[in-house]
Design a protein around this motif. Sequence first.
Motif, PDB file in Angstrom:
ATOM      1  N   ILE A  72       1.969  -7.243  -6.956  1.00 39.83           N
ATOM      2  CA  ILE A  72       3.264  -7.080  -7.694  1.00 39.83           C
ATOM      3  C   ILE A  72       2.985  -5.473  -8.163  1.00 39.83           C
ATOM      4  CG2 ILE A  72       4.850  -7.193  -9.636  1.00 39.83           C
ATOM      5  CD1 ILE A  72       4.554 -10.371  -9.021  1.00 39.83           C
ATOM      6  N   GLY A  73       1.850  -5.313  -8.932  1.00 40.16           N
ATOM      7  CA  GLY A  73       1.701  -3.894  -9.554  1.00 40.16           C
ATOM      8  C   GLY A  73       1.483  -2.916  -8.546  1.00 40.16           C
ATOM      9  N   THR A  74       0.858  -3.232  -7.326  1.00 41.46           N
ATOM     10  CA  THR A  74       0.720  -2.148  -6.355  1.00 41.46           C
ATOM     11  C   THR A  74       2.071  -1.908  -5.596  1.00 41.46           C
ATOM     12  OG1 THR A  74      -1.625  -2.886  -5.656  1.00 41.46           O
ATOM     13  CG2 THR A  74      -0.488  -1.731  -4.201  1.00 41.46           C
ATOM     14  N   MET A  75       2.917  -2.959  -5.501  1.00 44.85           N
ATOM     15  CA  MET A  75       4.021  -2.642  -4.849  1.00 44.85           C
ATOM     16  C   MET A  75       4.974  -1.918  -5.884  1.00 44.85           C
ATOM     17  SD  MET A  75       4.442  -3.737  -1.726  1.00 44.85           S
ATOM     18  CE  MET A  75       6.145  -3.436  -1.796  1.00 44.85           C
ATOM     19  N   GLY A  76       4.934  -2.176  -6.945  1.00 43.90           N
ATOM     20  CA  GLY A  76       5.753  -1.560  -8.046  1.00 43.90           C
ATOM     21  C   GLY A  76       5.163  -0.046  -8.351  1.00 43.90           C
ATOM     22  N   LEU A  77       4.014   0.110  -8.200  1.00 43.47           N
ATOM     23  CA  LEU A  77       3.533   1.635  -8.295  1.00 43.47           C
ATOM     24  C   LEU A  77       4.039   2.544  -6.959  1.00 43.47           C
ATOM     25  CD1 LEU A  77      -0.007   1.156  -9.793  1.00 43.47           C
ATOM     26  CD2 LEU A  77       1.713   2.108 -11.223  1.00 43.47           C
ATOM     27  N   VAL A  78       3.820   1.839  -5.893  1.00 47.42           N
ATOM     28  CA  VAL A  78       4.332   2.436  -4.673  1.00 47.42           C
ATOM     29  C   VAL A  78       5.778   2.750  -4.692  1.00 47.42           C
ATOM     30  CG1 VAL A  78       4.502   2.004  -2.265  1.00 47.42           C
ATOM     31  CG2 VAL A  78       2.398   1.480  -3.132  1.00 47.42           C
ATOM     32  N   ILE A  79       6.527   1.762  -4.930  1.00 46.65           N
ATOM     33  CA  ILE A  79       7.995   2.141  -5.140  1.00 46.65           C
ATOM     34  C   ILE A  79       8.248   3.290  -6.070  1.00 46.65           C
ATOM     35  CG2 ILE A  79      10.295   1.312  -5.528  1.00 46.65           C
ATOM     36  CD1 ILE A  79       9.024  -1.448  -4.696  1.00 46.65           C
ATOM     37  N   LEU A  80       8.090   3.088  -7.169  1.00 49.31           N
ATOM     38  CA  LEU A  80       7.853   3.858  -8.390  1.00 49.31           C
ATOM     39  C   LEU A  80       7.586   5.440  -7.856  1.00 49.31           C
ATOM     40  CD1 LEU A  80       8.748   4.473 -11.118  1.00 49.31           C
ATOM     41  CD2 LEU A  80       6.577   3.990 -11.847  1.00 49.31           C
ATOM     42  N   LEU A  81       6.562   5.607  -7.132  1.00 56.91           N
ATOM     43  CA  LEU A  81       5.938   6.851  -6.733  1.00 56.91           C
ATOM     44  C   LEU A  81       6.929   7.554  -5.562  1.00 56.91           C
ATOM     45  CD1 LEU A  81       4.141   9.177  -6.439  1.00 56.91           C
ATOM     46  CD2 LEU A  81       2.872   7.730  -4.849  1.00 56.91           C
TER      47      LEU A  81
ATOM     48  N   GLN B  10      17.595   5.585  -8.297  1.00 54.31           N
ATOM     49  CA  GLN B  10      17.646   4.023  -7.982  1.00 54.31           C
ATOM     50  C   GLN B  10      16.534   3.433  -7.420  1.00 54.31           C
ATOM     51  OE1 GLN B  10      21.267   3.354  -5.338  1.00 54.31           O
ATOM     52  NE2 GLN B  10      22.413   4.717  -6.393  1.00 54.31           N
ATOM     53  N   VAL B  11      15.708   4.264  -6.605  1.00 60.45           N
ATOM     54  CA  VAL B  11      14.543   3.634  -6.528  1.00 60.45           C
ATOM     55  C   VAL B  11      13.417   3.795  -7.495  1.00 60.45           C
ATOM     56  CG1 VAL B  11      12.479   4.154  -4.744  1.00 60.45           C
ATOM     57  CG2 VAL B  11      14.735   4.598  -3.875  1.00 60.45           C
ATOM     58  N   VAL B  12      13.539   4.686  -8.331  1.00 62.80           N
ATOM     59  CA  VAL B  12      12.676   4.794  -9.483  1.00 62.80           C
ATOM     60  C   VAL B  12      12.943   3.416 -10.492  1.00 62.80           C
ATOM     61  CG1 VAL B  12      12.218   5.818 -11.648  1.00 62.80           C
ATOM     62  CG2 VAL B  12      12.227   7.153  -9.711  1.00 62.80           C
ATOM     63  N   GLY B  13      14.311   3.283 -10.370  1.00 64.34           N
ATOM     64  CA  GLY B  13      14.686   2.169 -11.353  1.00 64.34           C
ATOM     65  C   GLY B  13      14.140   0.718 -10.640  1.00 64.34           C
ATOM     66  N   PHE B  14      14.150   0.568  -9.178  1.00 65.11           N
ATOM     67  CA  PHE B  14      13.627  -0.421  -8.468  1.00 65.11           C
ATOM     68  C   PHE B  14      12.189  -0.682  -8.765  1.00 65.11           C
ATOM     69  CE2 PHE B  14      12.438  -2.757  -4.440  1.00 65.11           C
ATOM     70  CZ  PHE B  14      12.618  -3.756  -4.859  1.00 65.11           C
ATOM     71  N   GLY B  15      11.597   0.624  -8.839  1.00 64.33           N
ATOM     72  CA  GLY B  15      10.092   0.298  -9.206  1.00 64.33           C
ATOM     73  C   GLY B  15       9.732  -0.121 -10.706  1.00 64.33           C
ATOM     74  N   ILE B  16      10.637   0.351 -11.501  1.00 60.23           N
ATOM     75  CA  ILE B  16      10.567  -0.071 -13.068  1.00 60.23           C
ATOM     76  C   ILE B  16      10.873  -1.872 -12.850  1.00 60.23           C
ATOM     77  CG2 ILE B  16      11.496   0.032 -15.186  1.00 60.23           C
ATOM     78  CD1 ILE B  16      11.918   3.066 -14.557  1.00 60.23           C
ATOM     79  N   SER B  17      11.848  -1.974 -12.297  1.00 58.71           N
ATOM     80  CA  SER B  17      11.955  -3.528 -12.177  1.00 58.71           C
ATOM     81  C   SER B  17      11.004  -4.220 -11.588  1.00 58.71           C
ATOM     82  CB  SER B  17      13.453  -3.688 -11.410  1.00 58.71           C
ATOM     83  OG  SER B  17      14.526  -3.270 -12.122  1.00 58.71           O
ATOM     84  N   THR B  18      10.420  -3.754 -10.557  1.00 54.96           N
ATOM     85  CA  THR B  18       9.217  -4.480  -9.669  1.00 54.96           C
ATOM     86  C   THR B  18       8.104  -4.630 -10.748  1.00 54.96           C
ATOM     87  OG1 THR B  18       9.881  -3.546  -7.688  1.00 54.96           O
ATOM     88  CG2 THR B  18       7.901  -4.470  -7.841  1.00 54.96           C
ATOM     89  N   LEU B  19       7.641  -3.528 -11.654  1.00 52.32           N
ATOM     90  CA  LEU B  19       6.581  -3.756 -12.227  1.00 52.32           C
ATOM     91  C   LEU B  19       6.727  -4.426 -13.496  1.00 52.32           C
ATOM     92  CD1 LEU B  19       5.462   0.155 -12.292  1.00 52.32           C
ATOM     93  CD2 LEU B  19       4.114  -1.926 -11.400  1.00 52.32           C
ATOM     94  N   THR B  20       7.845  -4.440 -14.174  1.00 53.91           N
ATOM     95  CA  THR B  20       8.290  -5.140 -15.528  1.00 53.91           C
ATOM     96  C   THR B  20       9.241  -6.182 -15.447  1.00 53.91           C
ATOM     97  OG1 THR B  20      10.171  -3.659 -15.828  1.00 53.91           O
ATOM     98  CG2 THR B  20       8.035  -3.031 -16.558  1.00 53.91           C
ATOM     99  N   GLY B  21       9.913  -6.710 -14.235  1.00 53.97           N
ATOM    100  CA  GLY B  21      10.752  -7.542 -14.075  1.00 53.97           C
ATOM    101  C   GLY B  21       9.976  -9.126 -14.002  1.00 53.97           C
ATOM    102  N   PRO B  22       8.990  -9.172 -13.670  1.00 52.94           N
ATOM    103  CA  PRO B  22       8.299 -10.211 -14.120  1.00 52.94           C
ATOM    104  C   PRO B  22       7.966 -10.749 -15.646  1.00 52.94           C
ATOM    105  CG  PRO B  22       6.880  -9.442 -12.353  1.00 52.94           C
ATOM    106  CD  PRO B  22       8.105  -8.523 -12.737  1.00 52.94           C
TER     107      PRO B  22
END
Length: 407
Positions: A159-168, A280-292
């Motif tokens: 989850i952390g890797t996917m979140g960071l990739v999406i955020l980047l 919007q993609v940045v927002g999705f990255g934030i959600s991926t990292l912190t949604g859990p």
Amino acid sequence: MNNVVPHNTAPNARLTASRVIELDALRAFALLGILCVNIWFFADPFVMTGNPNPDFQSPQDVAVKFAVSVFFEAKFYILFSFLFGYSFVLQWASAASAGQSEVPRTLRRAAGLVIIGLFHGLFLFHGDILLTYGLVGLVLLGTRMISARAAAVTAGILIGTMGLVILLLGLLTAAVEPTLGGADLQMVPPAFDLAGSPAAVLAQNISLYPMTMVNALFLQGPIALGAFYAGLACAKNRLIERGLSCRTLMLLVGIALPIGLAAALLQGYLVNYVGGMGLQVVGFGISTLTGPLLTAGYVGLLLLVFRTRLGRVVRNALAPAGQLALSNYLGQSVLMLLLFTGFGLSLTNQVPPLGVLGIAVLIFLTQLLLSYWWVRKFRYGPMEALLRAATYWRKPTLGSAPKYSSR
């Protein structure tokens, strides 16, 4: 209820065959959240374009979408995936206690999920997640010997890797977007018409499915796998059945809920009040990292509430819908298809956001009532019976009403 599935072996401890009511109640809660996200793909034809709907841009409309972003988006499929991973361990233990291998059962169950997912994605809702679950579940099967600790670490890494990739990717997109004329793309009209004839709606759904399937497999898939591993780690310690202490749950809520909510507010603000594809993609990255974290806060809070007198009433009201989670998940798509598309009332783009949420609540309450009626007569829902028939390779049966485990 003191047996614990060994950390470093396949789950072979003897488990109760009765259902755990808290798990079913949490599944129902996840179904509500998923409905509040999926309904927009039917109600708002602009969702697939990534642009705001120009017909509903009043402060109230935007505030409703903001609330959906904050409290629902990218949170509840994580909970659903967590519970899915948890249930894998219970199923494997059930197979072991019956003296059978868990591998054939899981392979048949995965095949059943893939077939149901294909049907769902092609003919009902292109945003299906069941096919992904069926395929990703094979990874979980192949690594079922993993320890609880290693599973938890793997969940965090995925989850952390996917979140960071999406955020980047989001930050890079936001940086170059002005040079690409992104601001001129904000009011592109929808490329499809859900209010058309049933044949046209079906054709559009089929055309969209390959794109969304790739997204589900390669974007949501690793995140769902991470949630699977989190569920597996908790199930190997049987945390739900044993019951965490109130102090532990309060600590979980006190840490996870504020952090997750703060991040969700930032994500909702970027998506609904700032705009732009990159953000919007940045927002999705934030959600991926912190949604859990927010999801864990929800779970901890609910488990605390379930221990109160009123909370037990809520838990008991939710549980039947969770017991029929697969039937209700597919049923939601059928109802939304009939309400919003040319298959029925063609309400797409006709209902303001607050009304859309109201419809979601009405659908869920209807499912609660129908599920309560159903489980008083049968043990399994219609789709659960079909999936079990594939899993156990036997004739489908609805069975008789189950008994929940108690502590």
